[in-house]
Design an enzyme around this catalytic site. Structure first.
Site, PDB file in Angstrom:
ATOM      1  N   ASP A  35      35.005  44.566  42.993  1.00  0.00           N
ATOM      2  CA  ASP A  35      34.550  45.797  43.639  1.00  0.00           C
ATOM      3  C   ASP A  35      34.608  45.655  45.157  1.00  0.00           C
ATOM      4  OD1 ASP A  35      33.582  48.334  43.834  1.00  0.00           O
ATOM      5  OD2 ASP A  35      31.532  47.864  43.231  1.00  0.00           O
ATOM      6  N   GLY A  36      34.800  46.782  45.809  1.00  0.00           N
ATOM      7  CA  GLY A  36      34.738  46.792  47.277  1.00  0.00           C
ATOM      8  C   GLY A  36      36.092  46.947  47.947  1.00  0.00           C
ATOM      9  N   GLY A  38      37.874  49.628  48.377  1.00  0.00           N
ATOM     10  CA  GLY A  38      37.878  50.828  49.221  1.00  0.00           C
ATOM     11  C   GLY A  38      37.133  50.580  50.518  1.00  0.00           C
ATOM     12  N   ARG A  39      35.943  49.967  50.422  1.00  0.00           N
ATOM     13  CA  ARG A  39      35.140  49.715  51.620  1.00  0.00           C
ATOM     14  C   ARG A  39      35.806  48.688  52.536  1.00  0.00           C
ATOM     15  NH1 ARG A  39      29.954  48.482  48.394  1.00  0.00           N
ATOM     16  NH2 ARG A  39      31.473  48.654  46.703  1.00  0.00           N
ATOM     17  N   HIS A  52      43.268  47.967  47.553  1.00  0.00           N
ATOM     18  CA  HIS A  52      43.709  47.616  46.191  1.00  0.00           C
ATOM     19  C   HIS A  52      44.887  46.639  46.245  1.00  0.00           C
ATOM     20  CE1 HIS A  52      40.905  50.476  44.740  1.00  0.00           C
ATOM     21  NE2 HIS A  52      41.591  51.558  45.061  1.00  0.00           N
ATOM     22  N   TRP A  84      39.185  57.485  36.306  1.00  0.00           N
ATOM     23  CA  TRP A  84      40.098  58.641  36.322  1.00  0.00           C
ATOM     24  C   TRP A  84      39.592  59.733  37.246  1.00  0.00           C
ATOM     25  CZ3 TRP A  84      44.661  57.701  34.323  1.00  0.00           C
ATOM     26  CH2 TRP A  84      44.777  56.790  33.266  1.00  0.00           C
ATOM     27  N   LEU A 146      44.931  29.228  30.401  1.00  0.00           N
ATOM     28  CA  LEU A 146      43.957  30.288  30.702  1.00  0.00           C
ATOM     29  C   LEU A 146      44.354  31.625  30.094  1.00  0.00           C
ATOM     30  CD1 LEU A 146      41.510  31.128  32.764  1.00  0.00           C
ATOM     31  CD2 LEU A 146      43.393  32.090  34.073  1.00  0.00           C
ATOM     32  N   SER A 211      28.025  48.867  35.400  1.00  0.00           N
ATOM     33  CA  SER A 211      29.060  49.910  35.381  1.00  0.00           C
ATOM     34  C   SER A 211      29.852  49.956  34.070  1.00  0.00           C
ATOM     35  CB  SER A 211      30.023  49.722  36.566  1.00  0.00           C
ATOM     36  OG  SER A 211      29.325  49.785  37.772  1.00  0.00           O
TER      37      SER A 211
HETATM   38  C1  FPP Z   1      37.055  48.586  42.832  1.00  0.00           C
HETATM   39  O1  FPP Z   1      36.987  48.783  44.213  1.00  0.00           O
HETATM   40  C2  FPP Z   1      38.399  48.307  42.450  1.00  0.00           C
HETATM   41  C3  FPP Z   1      39.136  48.992  41.509  1.00  0.00           C
HETATM   42  C4  FPP Z   1      38.630  50.114  40.732  1.00  0.00           C
HETATM   43  C5  FPP Z   1      40.496  48.626  41.265  1.00  0.00           C
HETATM   44  C6  FPP Z   1      40.586  47.179  40.958  1.00  0.00           C
HETATM   45  C7  FPP Z   1      41.941  46.737  41.064  1.00  0.00           C
HETATM   46  C8  FPP Z   1      42.313  45.614  41.702  1.00  0.00           C
HETATM   47  C9  FPP Z   1      41.432  44.660  42.397  1.00  0.00           C
HETATM   48  C10 FPP Z   1      43.676  45.179  41.647  1.00  0.00           C
HETATM   49  C11 FPP Z   1      43.971  44.944  40.214  1.00  0.00           C
HETATM   50  C12 FPP Z   1      45.106  44.162  40.053  1.00  0.00           C
HETATM   51  C13 FPP Z   1      45.768  44.104  38.904  1.00  0.00           C
HETATM   52  C14 FPP Z   1      46.772  43.094  38.767  1.00  0.00           C
HETATM   53  C15 FPP Z   1      45.518  45.016  37.780  1.00  0.00           C
HETATM   54  P1  FPP Z   1      36.608  50.220  44.733  1.00  0.00           P
HETATM   55  O2  FPP Z   1      37.860  50.968  44.959  1.00  0.00           O
HETATM   56  O3  FPP Z   1      35.654  50.870  43.786  1.00  0.00           O
HETATM   57  O4  FPP Z   1      35.920  49.872  46.071  1.00  0.00           O
HETATM   58  P2  FPP Z   1      34.758  50.719  46.776  1.00  0.00           P
HETATM   59  O5  FPP Z   1      33.559  50.641  45.866  1.00  0.00           O
HETATM   60  O6  FPP Z   1      34.557  49.992  48.052  1.00  0.00           O
HETATM   61  O7  FPP Z   1      35.245  52.116  46.960  1.00  0.00           O
END
Ligand code: FPP
Length: 255
Positions: A35-36, A38-39, A52, A84, A146, A211
Site C-alpha cells: 500500500d502507498g 499513490g501517496r 505503481h 475497480w 518460493l 481491507s
Molecule cells: C496500493 O497502493 C497498491 C495497489 C492497489 C496496486 C498494487 C500493485 C503493485 C504494487 C504492483 C503490482 C505488481 C505486480 C507484478 C502485479 P495505493 O494505490 O492504494 O496507494 P495509496 O493508498 O497511497 O493511494
C-alpha cells in the site's frame, strides 16, 4: 540461501543496528498488502501510476529476498475486488503490470526456481492480464522454490461467500450433513488452501486494517505494519518484519 544466522548491516532506520535473523525459524508463508503507491507518487508530484510502476520493481526485490531467506510462499495483494472503483486509466495501468512484470522478470524467476500462482476471480480481469499470468503459472508449475502467489481481483468476503455457497449446495444435494461442516472443510475451500495460512502479514503505508484480505486465513497470523510506502519498502524493512516476527511469542490461544 544464506547461513543459518544472517547478520544484516543496513537495517532498522530508527536503531540503525543490524538485525539478526534465525534462518531456521523464518515464517513459511508471508502475505503482503502493498500500500502507498499513490501517496508515494503524490509526494513527488508524479501521477499515481508512477507509484505503481515503482511498486512493481519492489515486488521483484522482495521476492528475491524472500527466496534467499528460504520462505516457502509469498502472497501479494496486487488488486482487490474493490479496486475497480478507481479511475479507469489507473485500473488499466495496474492490469498491465502483471504482464510487464512477467515479461521483464519471468526468466529470472524461472532461474530462481520460483513458482508463480494467482488467486482471485478471473471474471472481469482483462484477457491480456490473464494470458500473461497463465503462461507464467504454466511455465513455473514444476518449480519447487518460493511460491509467488498474486492476489488479483481478490476479495476475502467473496471467497468466504463462495465457500459457504458450495457447502450449502453439498447439504442441499444430500452429500453432507450440516453438523459435519467443520473448520477444516471450510478452510479447504479457500483459494490458498494448499499453501497454508500466512504466519506473518505485512502492510505498508501506515494503514492499520485488513481491507478484505485473507480474513479466514489470517485468524492467527502475526500482523506487522510500517509507515513506509510500498515503493520505498526495502529488503531491510522486510528483514525487520521477519525479525519482529521471530521475537513474538505465538500462543494460538494457549499460554
Ligand atoms: C496500493 O497502493 C497498491 C495497489 C492497489 C496496486 C498494487 C500493485 C503493485 C504494487 C504492483 C503490482 C505488481 C505486480 C507484478 C502485479 P495505493 O494505490 O492504494 O496507494 P495509496 O493508498 O497511497 O493511494
Amino acid at each position: 540461501m544464506l547461513n543459518k544466522f544472517t547478520n544484516l548491516t543496513k537495517m532498522n532506520k530508527e536503531s540503525n543496528q543490524g538485525v539478526q535473523l534465525d534462518l531456521s525459524r523464518v515464517p513459511k508463508h508471508v502475505a503482503i498488502i502493498m500500500d502507498g503507491n499513490g501517496r508515494w507518487a503524490k509526494k513527488r508530484g508524479l501521477p499515481r501510476i508512477a507509484g505503481h510502476r515503482e511498486g512493481m520493481k519492489v515486488v521483484r526485490k522482495i521476492v528475491r529476498r524472500a527466496n534467499q531467506l528460504g520462505i516457502n510462499a509469498l502472497t501479494m495483494y496486487a488488486f482487490s475486488t474493490e479496486n475497480w472503483k478507481r479511475p479507469k486509466p489507473e485500473v488499466e495501468f495496474i492490469m498491465k503490470l502483471p504482464e510487464q512484470f512477467l515479461v521483464t522478470y519471468l526468466p529470472e524467476l524461472i532461474e530462481e526456481n520460483v513458482q508463480v500462482r494467482i488467486m482471485g476471480e478471473e471474471e472481469g480481469v482483462p484477457s491480456y492480464t490473464l494470458k500473461a499470468v497463465h503462461e507464467a503459472v504454466e511455465r513455473t508449475k514444476h518449480n519447487d522454490g518460493l511460491i509467488l502467489n498474486f492476489a488479483l481481483n481478490y476479495g476475502s468476503r467473496y471467497e468466504i461467500t463462495s465457500a459457504v455457497r458450495k457447502l450449502a449446495l453439498e447439504v442441499e444435494q444430500g452429500n453432507l450433513r450440516s453438523e459435519d461442516v467443520n473448520e477444516k472443510m471450510i478452510g479447504s475451500y479457500m483459494m490458498s488452501n494448499d499453501i497454508g495460512d500466512p504466519e506473518l502479514l505485512i502492510r505498508t503505508s501506515g494503514e492499520i486494517r485488513l481491507s478484505n484480505f485473507m480474513l479466514w486465513q489470517l485468524a492467527y497470523t502475526e500482523l506487522w505494519f510500517t509507515d513506509v510506502y510500498w515503493p520505498d519498502f526495502s529488503e531491510a524493512d522486510f528483514d525487520s518484519a521477519i525479525h519482529d516476527y521471530q521475537n513474538r511469542g505465538r500462543r494460538f490461544g494457549g499460554v
